[in-house]
Design an enzyme around this catalytic site. Structure first.
Site, short mmCIF file in Angstrom:
data_model
loop_
_atom_site.label_atom_id
_atom_site.label_comp_id
_atom_site.label_asym_id
_atom_site.label_seq_id
_atom_site.Cartn_x
_atom_site.Cartn_y
_atom_site.Cartn_z
N ASP A 1 -49.92 32.25 -34.94
CA ASP A 1 -48.99 31.25 -34.43
C ASP A 1 -48.63 31.79 -33.04
O ASP A 1 -47.88 32.75 -32.91
CB ASP A 1 -47.76 31.16 -35.34
CG ASP A 1 -46.75 30.13 -34.83
OD1 ASP A 1 -46.94 29.62 -33.71
OD2 ASP A 1 -45.77 29.87 -35.54
N TYR B 1 -60.15 7.63 -22.45
CA TYR B 1 -59.91 7.84 -23.88
C TYR B 1 -60.78 8.98 -24.41
O TYR B 1 -60.33 9.83 -25.15
CB TYR B 1 -60.22 6.55 -24.64
CG TYR B 1 -59.75 6.55 -26.08
CD1 TYR B 1 -58.53 5.96 -26.42
CD2 TYR B 1 -60.51 7.14 -27.09
CE1 TYR B 1 -58.09 5.96 -27.73
CE2 TYR B 1 -60.07 7.15 -28.40
CZ TYR B 1 -58.86 6.55 -28.72
OH TYR B 1 -58.42 6.56 -30.01
N PHE C 1 -42.00 30.75 -38.53
CA PHE C 1 -41.11 29.84 -37.79
C PHE C 1 -40.74 28.66 -38.70
O PHE C 1 -41.48 28.31 -39.61
CB PHE C 1 -41.83 29.35 -36.52
CG PHE C 1 -40.97 28.48 -35.66
CD1 PHE C 1 -39.85 29.00 -35.03
CD2 PHE C 1 -41.27 27.14 -35.48
CE1 PHE C 1 -39.03 28.19 -34.25
CE2 PHE C 1 -40.47 26.33 -34.68
CZ PHE C 1 -39.35 26.86 -34.07
N ASP C 2 -39.57 28.04 -38.46
CA ASP C 2 -39.05 26.96 -39.33
C ASP C 2 -40.09 25.85 -39.59
O ASP C 2 -40.26 25.42 -40.73
CB ASP C 2 -37.86 26.20 -38.75
CG ASP C 2 -36.92 27.03 -37.91
OD1 ASP C 2 -37.29 28.13 -37.47
OD2 ASP C 2 -35.81 26.56 -37.69
N HIS D 1 -27.36 21.60 -39.37
CA HIS D 1 -26.88 22.07 -38.06
C HIS D 1 -26.99 21.03 -36.95
O HIS D 1 -26.19 21.04 -36.02
CB HIS D 1 -27.59 23.36 -37.66
CG HIS D 1 -29.08 23.27 -37.62
ND1 HIS D 1 -29.85 23.17 -38.76
CD2 HIS D 1 -29.95 23.22 -36.58
CE1 HIS D 1 -31.11 23.09 -38.41
NE2 HIS D 1 -31.21 23.12 -37.10
N LYS E 1 -44.01 26.48 -24.89
CA LYS E 1 -43.55 27.83 -24.57
C LYS E 1 -44.50 28.43 -23.53
O LYS E 1 -44.39 28.10 -22.36
CB LYS E 1 -43.49 28.69 -25.85
CG LYS E 1 -42.29 28.40 -26.75
CD LYS E 1 -42.40 27.12 -27.51
CE LYS E 1 -41.38 26.99 -28.60
NZ LYS E 1 -41.95 26.62 -29.87
N ALA F 1 -47.27 30.63 -29.98
CA ALA F 1 -46.39 30.01 -28.98
C ALA F 1 -46.07 30.93 -27.80
O ALA F 1 -46.07 30.51 -26.65
CB ALA F 1 -45.10 29.53 -29.64
C1 PLP Z 1 -41.77 26.27 -31.17
C2 PLP Z 1 -42.58 26.94 -32.18
C3 PLP Z 1 -43.38 26.22 -33.07
C4 PLP Z 1 -43.37 24.71 -33.13
O1 PLP Z 1 -43.76 24.16 -31.94
P1 PLP Z 1 -43.18 22.74 -31.40
O2 PLP Z 1 -43.92 22.57 -30.12
O3 PLP Z 1 -41.71 22.88 -31.22
O4 PLP Z 1 -43.52 21.71 -32.41
C5 PLP Z 1 -44.14 26.94 -33.97
N1 PLP Z 1 -44.12 28.27 -34.00
C6 PLP Z 1 -43.37 29.01 -33.15
C7 PLP Z 1 -43.39 30.50 -33.23
C8 PLP Z 1 -42.56 28.37 -32.23
O5 PLP Z 1 -41.80 29.10 -31.41
#
Ligand code: PLP
Length: 458
Positions: A215, A72, A124-125, A450, A258, A217
């Protein structure tokens, strides 16, 4: 004769994928109400829905899974991951989370409040979602070149410094918790940001005393593009380049699904101790104790190895150049795609591909459905269906671009699969003028339609 390119890995385990007939797929997509999200994966031959969490782990990662420490508190897998993140990013503090949006949830809980604005390059969304959920606003400061699918600018993810400075000038500092730079910029098509631009953004942030967060990823793919395209970086390693751009910021959020080369995971890394302490409280509340944050010990171990593998040139070359190989094949067939090619995906330009289908009949979705019927290939619509309705008028919002995204999973498909995808698209392109009609919506959710929309063929 020059030796042709060959991937720097061989295959130790395979997963069968099923072929089917066009007639079977016609029935399956009808049964799925013409929504590709409703198809079960066994009905898909090549799945290009996303590159998130769909990659193949290496033997070294699987070996690490076996020695995962599930304690843990203070597990050795956590310590391995922490030291890897510190070595690769240069940031001092580290918090694991279960995925990227969880990292956003934790960090933004510590930093964002109602009435704030968060400038950045095409958020990103989920990033935008976590900002808006806190009654704050995301302001897009991407360069204008990003929105022209045929403009060959090498760094279409770049931030427009004038747009950013306008935000800094027109809002009080207390209302700008940070500026967020997405590398590579997913929402503008996997397009990279140059070091020159990151440096300039960093200098501007320092001048106005604003925190800079990445950000991250696809930070490794971003570093690869810098090495290939930016003057002065040809002889640097990917790890040197990544460390350099991270040095211009104050912290990062990461979706490890990613460039972490794992199927699930995320993290936050920071330099500021105060912010780290605040985020720690939210991490414990939402994710788990600070030495696992929603991840298994074995998964943290696999991520530590994955981060090292993803920041090696040979891997990145095989990855990014495979995507470009597909893009170039399509260009050779005159199929309209976004250029330059993104790091993780190829985007079909449906406005140019099927202009004969009216926009009100969802031409990008129609193209994505046709690609499934013809080849069993699952892409995703990034067009009118995704753009949803205006919250007030309830009219469809028509975005400038109607795209179909073909996201390529990491280390999963071969060059033969790329050839297959390209020919399926060529065959559709050759008969494109016969496509006169698209689809009607029969049922939709009030937001994020969607995922669950039901359609009928016109
Ligand atoms: C995928 C992604 C996220 C969110 O990550 P999740 O692991 O899907 O929650 C945030 N920012 C970017 C640029 C992404 O491609």
């Amino acid at each position: 004769m020059k030796l042709p390119y060959a991937e720097p890995y061989k295959i130790k385990m395979v997963e069968a994928i099923k072929r089917a007939t066009k007639e079977q797929r016609l029935q399956w997509i009808k049964d799925a109400n013409y929504n590709l999200f409703n198809l079960t994966s066994d009905k898909v031959f090549i799945d290009l829905l996303t590159d998130s969490g769909t990659g193949a782990m290496s033997d070294a990662q699987w070996a690490e899974m076996m020695i995962g420490d599930e304690s843990y508190a203070g597990s050795s897998s956590f310590l391995k991951l922490k030291s890897t993140v510190q070595r690769i990013t240069g940031f001092k503090y580290f918090l694991p989370t279960h995925q990227g949006r969880a990292a956003e949830n934790v960090l933004f809980s510590a930093l964002v409040k109602a009435g704030d604005v968060v400038p950045g390059n095409s958020h990103f969304d989920t990033t935008k979602g976590h900002i808006e959920f806190r009654q704050a606003k995301a302001i897009d400061c991407t360069i204008d070149e990003a929105f022209d699918t045929s403009n060959l600018h090498p760094f279409k993810g770049n931030v427009d410094l004038n747009k950013l400075e306008t935000v800094f000038k027109t809002h009080p500092k207390e209302n700008i918790p940070f500026c967020i730079v997405t590398i590579t910029c997913n929402s503008s098509g996997g397009q990279p940001v140059s070091i020159e631009n990151i440096k300039a953004v960093s200098a501007l942030c320092k001048r106005y005393d604003i925190t800079l967060i990445f950000d991250s990823a696809r930070f490794a793919e971003n570093a690869y593009f810098i090495k290939k395209r930016e003057v002065g970086f040809q002889d640097k390693t990917i790890k040197e380049i990544a460390k350099e751009f991270f040095s211009y910021g104050d912290g990062m959020t990461m979706s490890s699904k990613k460039d972490g080369l794992v199927n699930m995971g995320g993290f936050i890394a920071l330099n500021d101790e105060e912010t780290y302490k605040k985020a720690t409280t939210f991490n414990i509340m939402f994710e788990g104790f600070i030495t696992y944050g929603g991840m298994n010990g074995r998964d943290m171990g696999a991520l530590a190895v994955g981060l090292d593998e993803a920041t090696e040139f040979d891997y990145l070359e095989s990855r990014v150049e495979q995507v470009a190989y597909l893009g170039q094949k399509l260009v050779d067939f005159d199929v309209p795609v976004q250029q330059p090619f993104g790091g993780h995906a190829i985007f079909l330009d449906a406005n140019k591909f099927v202009p004969t289908i009216p926009r009100e009949e969802y031409r990008a979705q129609a193209l994505a459905i046709e690609l499934y019927i013809v080849g069993g290939i699952r892409g995703v619509e990034i067009g009118t269906i995704l753009a949803d309705r205006d919250p007030v008028t309830r009219e469809n919002r028509y975005p400038d671009l109607e795209l179909v995204r073909l996201a390529i999973p990491r280390r999963v498909y071969s060059y033969n699969h790329m050839d297959y995808i390209a020919v399926a698209l060529k065959n559709i392109f050759d008969t494109r003028n016969e496509a006169k009609h698209g689809y009607n919506i029969v049922e939709e959710a009030p937001i994020m339609r969607h995922f669950t929309v039901k359609l009928e063929k016109i």
